[in-house]
Design an enzyme around this catalytic site. Structure first.
Site, PDB file in Angstrom:
ATOM      1  N   ASP A   1       0.805  -1.219   0.000  1.00 61.12           N
ATOM      2  CA  ASP A   1       0.000   0.000   0.000  1.00 61.12           C
ATOM      3  C   ASP A   1       0.840   1.273   0.000  1.00 61.12           C
ATOM      4  OD1 ASP A   1       0.917  -0.657   2.570  1.00 61.12           O
ATOM      5  OD2 ASP A   1      -0.676   0.466   3.544  1.00 61.12           O
TER       6      ASP A   1
ATOM      7  N   ARG B   1      11.284   3.947  -3.423  1.00 59.48           N
ATOM      8  CA  ARG B   1      11.663   2.552  -3.628  1.00 59.48           C
ATOM      9  C   ARG B   1      12.224   2.351  -5.045  1.00 59.48           C
ATOM     10  NH1 ARG B   1      10.156   2.696   1.103  1.00 59.48           N
ATOM     11  NH2 ARG B   1       8.563   1.402   2.107  1.00 59.48           N
TER      12      ARG B   1
ATOM     13  N   LYS C   1      -6.815  -0.432   6.398  1.00 60.04           N
ATOM     14  CA  LYS C   1      -5.692  -0.140   7.289  1.00 60.04           C
ATOM     15  C   LYS C   1      -5.530   1.356   7.450  1.00 60.04           C
ATOM     16  CE  LYS C   1      -1.626   0.808   6.626  1.00 60.04           C
ATOM     17  NZ  LYS C   1      -0.230   1.046   6.204  1.00 60.04           N
TER      18      LYS C   1
ATOM     19  N   GLU D   1      -3.433   0.473  13.443  1.00 60.16           N
ATOM     20  CA  GLU D   1      -1.966   0.527  13.439  1.00 60.16           C
ATOM     21  C   GLU D   1      -1.433   1.749  14.197  1.00 60.16           C
ATOM     22  OE1 GLU D   1       1.874   0.614  10.360  1.00 60.16           O
ATOM     23  OE2 GLU D   1      -0.160   0.490   9.568  1.00 60.16           O
TER      24      GLU D   1
ATOM     25  N   GLU E   1       1.755   2.891  15.362  1.00 59.16           N
ATOM     26  CA  GLU E   1       3.176   2.544  15.274  1.00 59.16           C
ATOM     27  C   GLU E   1       4.037   3.446  16.146  1.00 59.16           C
ATOM     28  OE1 GLU E   1       6.898   2.051  12.118  1.00 59.16           O
ATOM     29  OE2 GLU E   1       4.940   2.708  11.382  1.00 59.16           O
TER      30      GLU E   1
ATOM     31  N   LYS F   1      -2.166  -3.896  14.238  1.00 60.57           N
ATOM     32  CA  LYS F   1      -0.876  -3.906  13.551  1.00 60.57           C
ATOM     33  C   LYS F   1       0.092  -3.016  14.337  1.00 60.57           C
ATOM     34  CE  LYS F   1       1.509  -3.106   9.156  1.00 60.57           C
ATOM     35  NZ  LYS F   1       1.398  -2.892   7.689  1.00 60.57           N
TER      36      LYS F   1
ATOM     37  N   GLY G   1      11.318  -1.257   9.789  1.00 52.39           N
ATOM     38  CA  GLY G   1      12.686  -0.986   9.374  1.00 52.39           C
ATOM     39  C   GLY G   1      13.682  -2.083   9.695  1.00 52.39           C
TER      40      GLY G   1
ATOM     41  N   SER H   1       2.466  -8.321   8.889  1.00 52.19           N
ATOM     42  CA  SER H   1       1.911  -7.452   7.855  1.00 52.19           C
ATOM     43  C   SER H   1       3.089  -6.613   7.369  1.00 52.19           C
ATOM     44  CB  SER H   1       0.793  -6.563   8.407  1.00 52.19           C
ATOM     45  OG  SER H   1       0.295  -5.707   7.393  1.00 52.19           O
TER      46      SER H   1
END
Length: 428
Positions: free
Chosen positions: A98, A107, A212, A253, A255, A295, A339, A366
């Site tokens: 996603d 990327r 998500k 999520e 994080e 998550k 990471g 995930s």
């Protein structure tokens, strides 16, 4: 106050004794007889029972039977529960594909590929058209908005290809991280609640069954602040509630970023606090926990911490943090890789599943970067490299599927297996 009257923390011996007593009380097949009622309380109960019984049979009145099963009350509830549990099928996890347009640009830039819609489509096609055996380890795929409506070279939609392999389609629904006004240390929240219900309806119609939403918190000397934890918890709760109203299983999520020099113990404490605020908000917003997934980050030391910890240390800290905060009603926990290198993410997940202790939820993955780093490097944007890149994907998916069962022995190589995937202040 006299020094002798100041309360002190429990000693290790005291903690051990209390834990032993607690576990003895809940020995398998045994329970507690509570026979400590006072005389007055017993009398009061008898009176209340008599009053209640007579009220029920008041002349001219009867009982409304509202004890229908979950399926009768609402089919969506049953569907959400089934969907959540399917995603955390033992030995399977989620491919997080996603990445936003900007993140995919980073990327692709790393492999000298131009960030165009066509190149992004070709890369996602590579993943989704890999040998169907990937579905033995992958239960769900998180799409980005653009990808949800794209097609393969043969004209078949990506959604149909993924679903045809028995894999559940998910969708990223947040609109990205933004600064949180009123905080002193660059904390943030996530935007996208406006229009979310309409987007959920659109995504459900397009074939998505789960969603998500990512919130981000940072560890430093002064963060995360109470304001940041409360705000992000409420945002996640609103998102989860809206998703469920529209038939989507919400993946929550929150994080905690690995940025910083903090040790493993600090990471565990902060993770516990963040998750405590998160589940308090979910309950206050009446979110149906059985139809959600979590998550979270694993409890790992900061990226700049000089002390190195073994997977077993990470597992102990992670399971303890979860056991103190996540209700058993939640079907599963799908860790983000945060990471870590591909191999570290697999080894830590394996150690978590091997860790002894109560774990009432499925514990799986995930992963985005930890499933795709070797794939991207092997592909390098060249059509002739597609088979090799797909092989990398299958290998990594299988390794993580084994780790989700606590059966990964390590050593699966790849084009970027040991490479650190850490990105400071990661946002996508």
């Amino acid at each position: 106050m006299a020094e002798s009257s100041v309360p002190h923390a429990l000693s290790q011996a005291q903690k051990k004794e209390l834990a032993e007593i607690a576990n003895k009380i809940v020995a398998p097949g045994k329970g507690i007889l509570a026979a400590d009622e006072s005389t007055g309380k017993i009398g009061g109960w008898v009176a209340l029972i008599l009053v209640g019984a007579n009220k029920i049979v008041t002349p001219g009145k009867g009982i409304l039977a509202a004890d229908e099963s979950t399926g009768k009350i609402g089919g969506w509830v049953a569907l959400i529960v089934v969907g959540a549990n399917k995603i955390v099928t033992p030995g399977k996890g989620i491919l997080a594909a996603d990445e936003s347009t900007g993140t995919m640009g980073k990327r692709l830039s790393a492999i000298n590929v131009e960030n165009t819609e066509e190149n992004r489509r070709l890369y996602r096609q590579l993943l989704f058209t890999a040998d169907k055996s990937y579905a033995e380890s992958i239960s769900g795929v998180i799409f980005f908005h653009e990808t949800l409506f794209q097609k393969a070279d043969n004209g078949e939609s990506f959604v149909d290809i993924v679903k045809g392999n028995g894999v559940v389609v998910g969708i990223k629904v947040d609109k990205g991280v933004v600064p949180l006004a009123g905080t002193r240390f660059n904390e943030c929240t996530t935007q996208g609640l406006d229009g979310l219900a309409e987007r959920c309806k659109e995504y459900k119609a397009a074939g998505a069954d789960f969603a998500k939403w990512r919130c981000v918190l940072k560890i430093s000397e002064h963060t995360p602040s109470t304001l940041a934890m409360v705000e992000n918890a409420n945002v996640l709760a609103r998102y989860a509630s809206i998703c469920q109203q529209n038939g989507l299983v919400p993946i929550v999520e929150p994080e905690v970023l690995p940025d910083g020099e903090h040790d493993l113990e600090r990471a565990q404490r902060v993770t516990e606090e963040v998750l405590s605020y998160t589940y308090r908000a979910l309950v206050q917003h009446h979110v149906f926990l059985e139809g959600t997934l979590l998550k979270p980050n694993m409890s790992t030391a900061g990226h700049s911490c000089t002390r190195k910890y073994a997977p077993q240390d990470v597992a102990h800290a992670t399971v303890r943090a979860l056991s103190r905060t996540v209700p058993a009603a939640v079907p599963g926990i799908t860790f983000l890789s945060g990471g870590q290198s591909e191999e570290d993410a697999s080894l830590n997940l394996d150690a978590i599943n091997k860790h002894q202790g109560r774990k009432p939820w499925a514990l799986t993955f995930s992963y985005g970067r930890a499933l795709q780093a070797s794939v991207l490097k092997a592909w390098a944007g060249k059509a002739e490299n597609v088979p090799a890149a797909q092989k990398e994907f299958l290998n990594r998916a299988k390794a993580n599927g084994q780790a989700a069962l606590g059966k990964y022995s390590g050593g699966v190589g790849g084009a970027a297996t040991g490479q650190s995937l850490y990105i400071e202040n990661h946002a996508y």
